[in-house]
Design a protein around this motif. Structure first.
Motif, PDB file in Angstrom:
ATOM      1  N   GLU A  64      -4.105  -2.500  -0.221  1.00  0.00           N
ATOM      2  CA  GLU A  64      -2.723  -2.382  -0.703  1.00  0.00           C
ATOM      3  C   GLU A  64      -2.329  -3.618  -1.512  1.00  0.00           C
ATOM      4  OE1 GLU A  64       1.544  -1.890   1.482  1.00  0.00           O
ATOM      5  OE2 GLU A  64      -0.242  -1.315   2.620  1.00  0.00           O
ATOM      6  N   GLN A  65      -2.670  -4.789  -0.988  1.00  0.00           N
ATOM      7  CA  GLN A  65      -2.330  -6.043  -1.690  1.00  0.00           C
ATOM      8  C   GLN A  65      -3.039  -6.091  -3.048  1.00  0.00           C
ATOM      9  OE1 GLN A  65      -3.761  -8.576   1.432  1.00  0.00           O
ATOM     10  NE2 GLN A  65      -1.705  -8.989   2.243  1.00  0.00           N
ATOM     11  N   LYS A  66      -4.299  -5.676  -3.051  1.00  0.00           N
ATOM     12  CA  LYS A  66      -5.054  -5.717  -4.316  1.00  0.00           C
ATOM     13  C   LYS A  66      -4.450  -4.751  -5.334  1.00  0.00           C
ATOM     14  CE  LYS A  66      -9.417  -7.288  -2.449  1.00  0.00           C
ATOM     15  NZ  LYS A  66     -10.769  -6.968  -2.024  1.00  0.00           N
ATOM     16  N   ALA A  67      -4.133  -3.546  -4.853  1.00  0.00           N
ATOM     17  CA  ALA A  67      -3.574  -2.549  -5.775  1.00  0.00           C
ATOM     18  C   ALA A  67      -2.234  -3.045  -6.334  1.00  0.00           C
ATOM     19  CB  ALA A  67      -3.385  -1.220  -5.050  1.00  0.00           C
ATOM     20  N   ARG A  68      -1.466  -3.773  -5.506  1.00  0.00           N
ATOM     21  CA  ARG A  68      -0.148  -4.244  -5.947  1.00  0.00           C
ATOM     22  C   ARG A  68      -0.265  -5.317  -7.038  1.00  0.00           C
ATOM     23  NH1 ARG A  68       3.338  -5.879  -8.054  1.00  0.00           N
ATOM     24  NH2 ARG A  68       5.344  -6.750  -7.489  1.00  0.00           N
TER      25      ARG A  68
END
Ligand SMILES: Cc1cc2nc3c(=O)[nH]c(=O)nc-3n(C[C@H](O)[C@H](O)[C@H](O)COP(=O)(O)OP(=O)(O)OC[C@H]3O[C@@H](n4cnc5c(N)ncnc54)[C@H](O)[C@@H]3O)c2cc1C
Length: 489
Positions: A95-99
């Motif tokens: 999730e952090q990477k996608a954000r």
């Protein structure tokens, strides 16, 4: 990927004017836009997230090519590709990477890494910036010093204390977007070198971020920060290589054209000694950078190899840029030539991302504690060549001296920094010999022979000196204790 490196080199030659950047103390925003358009903020970011997904050596090659033309730009992009994005790359969840990764890859957000504080420089345990858990948010207060890229960064990876997460003395790495209320950017520092690179103080005043912006495992922030720093050191070593390549080229060219005593100065034996030393040092620096990159790609720990590359390349670059000044004579002292700038720009690399003495002392202590580190130095098949056997002889001495010191001093060895530095330097020189041997296994070159000979001589001299060091340290203690009473008039 050679094509990309060549493209970057061409772009840098056409678009980067190191003297103008130095004078303006900033990189023109249009250059940052062009770098973004070329995709150069995506070097380290996987293709799935919009980056170029380069391997470590490819990233290093690009940064070295940029540093040949301008070290401020190389520092900006290198910090983004190294320290800036690797907290998220190594420890971020999906999730952090996608954000954040797509915005980091496109250059919409440039990355910073903020660990240092007024009371926490080499000793990051002194960090006071604190993140308190309130419901599902972290509330952060503190001050971070010397934040590279901070003037225009869109995302800060920040080392904080997290007493509520993972124990009373726990730390965390958190991501703070620039637009978060309470983020206050201080004025730009005026520096000796890399003047175009942005360096600011970051004030965090009641900054609220979601708990989900904490990277990696709760309580493991310090550990994570050290892993990120190892990558940062690797990229920085590559920048040093680029600076040294440029200084060597300038010195050689000047040596061909400057005539004194009716001879080009480059043809004089003393100058040849400088140039040969510079060229073989550059060759060894390249091998050292390639060695860390290969270890990382093989999934090995790069803690030690990145320390070796950082210290070796930062000292090597300063040596090469200094000899470049010397060979230029008075011209080497004149700013317009660009010769002094190379030395000014690389001076900081012996200080940041771990001051060299601090890194070497830590390496010396690690050598005393771990036999495994001694096995990393030379290739396994070193005894198959005469060059390898010469290195193995010095290696055996280093193993012996390390074991003997450990036995004699036990835990007290940790206080004997003179000894630790000598062990670490001998290790560093041998490790670079190891890198050269690996890369020239079938085809030894003159540069490699020269570099190996110099490095082994240096390693032997560190070991020869060991018996004197306790006496020397005592003398130095007496001298430095007396300095307080001999204050300058
Ligand atoms: C231009 C620039 C950009 C920077 N960018 C960043 C950044 O982006 N992010 C970030 O977090 N930080 C950054 N820094 C900070 C940098 O990482 C620190 O300056 C560095 O870690 C050293 O800390 P210090 O300056 O507090 O030196 P100190 O810790 O005060 O050390 C000063 C000297 O004391 C000696 N010393 C200290 N401890 C020991 C020891 N244990 N053993 C032996 N000798 C010792 C060494 O000679 C050392 O050089 C930057 C600094 C500069 C100048």
């Amino acid at each position: 990927m050679d094509e990309l490196t060549e493209g970057v080199r061409r772009f840098a030659r056409e678009r980067l004017d190191a003297l103008a950047i130095d004078a303006a103390e900033q990189i023109d925003p249009s250059v940052l836009t062009e770098l973004a358009e070329l995709g150069l903020f995506g070097l380290s970011i996987p293709e799935a997230h919009g980056g170029l997904g380069l391997r470590t050596l490819e990233i290093c090659d690009v940064i070295a090519a940029m540093a040949e033309e301008d070290r401020s730009v190389a520092t900006t992009v290198g910090l983004h590709a190294g320290l800036g994005t690797h907290g998220l790359l190594l420890f971020g969840n999906d999730e952090q990477k996608a954000r954040f990764l797509p915005e980091l890859a496109s250059g919409e957000r440039i990355a910073s890494f903020a660990a240092t504080e007024p009371t926490a420089g080499s000793d990051l345990n002194g960090v006071r910036t604190i993140a308190r858990l309130e419901g599902d948010e972290l509330v952060i207060d503190g001050e971070k010093s010397y934040v590279t890229n901070g003037g225009f960064a869109g995302l800060f990876t920040v080392l904080v204390k997290t007493p509520g997460l993972g124990g009373r003395r726990a730390h965390g790495l958190v991501m703070i977007p620039r637009e978060t209320p309470g983020v206050v950017i201080g004025a730009e520092e005026h520096k000796l070198g890399i003047r175009g690179s942005s360096t600011i103080t970051l004030h965090l005043e009641g900054v609220r971020i979601p708990r989900g912006y904490l990277l990696g495992e709760e309580g493991q922030g310090m550990h994570h920060a050290h892993a990120v720093l190892a990558l940062g050191r690797t990229v920085m070593a590559a920048g040093c290589l680029g600076t040294a390549v440029k200084a060597l080229a300038l010195a050689y060219a000047h040596g061909q054209t400057r005539v004194q005593f009716r001879k080009p100065i480059g043809d004089m034996e003393a100058s040849r000694a400088h140039l040969a030393h510079m060229a073989s040092l550059v060759h060894a620096m390249r091998a050292s950078v390639a060695d860390v990159a290969a270890r990382r790609e093989a999934g090995e720990s790069i803690e030690t190899a990145s320390t070796v590359a950082k210290v070796f390349c930062s000292e090597g670059a300063f040596d090469v840029t200094d000899r470049n000044i010397q060979l230029h004579g008075a011209l080497g002292f004149i700013e317009e030539t660009g010769v002094p700038l190379l030395a000014r720009d690389c001076r900081v690399t012996r200080i940041f991302e771990g001051a060299n003495d601090v890194l070497l002392v830590r390496l010396g202590a690690a050598l005393l504690a771990s036999k495994a580190l001694h096995d990393e130095r030379l290739p396994r098949d070193a005894d198959s060549t005469p060059a390898g056997r010469a290195a193995l002889e010095v290696d055996a001495r280093l193993r012996h001296e390390t074991a003997a010191l450990g036995k004699r001093l036990g835990v007290r060895a940790i206080e004997r920094q003179r000894l630790l530095l000598a062990l670490a330097r001998a290790h560093m020189n041998l490790a670079v010999v190891g890198a050269l041997l690996s890369q020239e296994a079938n085809e030894p070159t003159d540069l490699g022979r020269h570099a190996r000979a110099e490095l082994l001589t240096e390693a032997r001299s560190q070991l020869d000196n060991l018996p004197r060091l306790e006496e020397v340290a005592g003398l130095e203690r007496r001298i430095t204790d007396s300095l307080g009473s001999a204050a300058p008039a």
